[in-house]
Write an enzyme that holds these catalytic residues in place. Sequence first.
Site: not given
Length: 386
Positions: A216, A245, A262
């Site tokens: 994360r 993000e 990601h």
Amino acid sequence: MKPAPLKIVADENIPALQTLFAPLGELHTRPGRAICRDDLLDADVLLVRSVTPVNRALLQGTSVRFVGTATIGTDHIDLAALTELGIGFSSAPGCNADAVVEYVLSVLLHLAEEQGFDLWGRSVGIVGVGNVGSRLATRLQALGIRTLLCDPPRQRSLSVDEAARFCSLEQLLSEADIVSLHTPLTHSGEDATWHLLQAETLAMLQPGSILINAGRGPVIDNRALLELLQQRDDLTLVLDVWENEPAVNPALAAHVKIATPHIAGYSLEGKLRGTWMLYQAWCAFSGVRVQQSFAQLLPLAEVAEMRLTEKAGLLPPVRMLYDPFRDDRALRASLGVPEQQQKVAFDQLRKQYPIRREFSALTLQLPTDQQSIFKALGFPVADAKK
């Protein structure tokens, strides 16, 4: 009177929706960031990924009775609100854990070749030993690579003997050559992980160490990280997740060795497994019999076998399946534009992500005496054909 058909609202980027959920009722797909309360007023089921915040404001006054997220993490879900509203819930724990593990292994093997170091001479510190961290530790230990484990809440739940395998964050940072983060994102309590690595803890990173975050983004204070990188050029950074993000700080990305959007868990197997787990959860919740198997969803790999010579090494089969520098190049090409355009590009890279298979999809043919190390890495192996 005939009951109204089941209405399912889902993030359009969840795979296999048509196969698994369309036969159950009316399927309506939307961009994940655009799903709003109006979409859900007469919906029965909401299926999301990590980009859709699911909270009381989204759900109250709707007819939604089941929410599923096709992700391991649940930090985008207000679980207390779901309980209070009487809405059923399921996540997909472990669905893409192997994909994230293989992202990390691929990164390490690529960096070892590029930087000329012996991975077996390094120690790997794993922060967060859940579905991903525990599997990463298992593979590294099977390969004979020293690991250090840090997970305070898990450590407290273990017996004295088992807990002795764990260490503090401070010890891990002071001893590990490589640090890989796999914690959930939590904001409160003694085990909060938000900004777990901030100025003080980041300064503990050993000279020449590698820091990987495929968990994360906000687990690392990105501002403090940038300030540290502007002072130290000995660190190697690999970031798949970013604090704000889909916005990526170009100044930070410039100091990162491998920067990806990601996608560490974006294997075909991982994505399909997440949808399959939600399908199973909905069937159990609603009392519907499971009609389809996971095996039916998974296509044959384009390349299913590979023969290795004695001197091939570990990297060739790994690189055939996944090269992290490809994703790095794609993300960097999207930077240097106005922030809103960059955010759209970040989401597009994820939406249009090419098919990536896990190590289990490629059977390696090689001599018996070389098979154990490739098995430890995660590949199926077979005797080399004469």
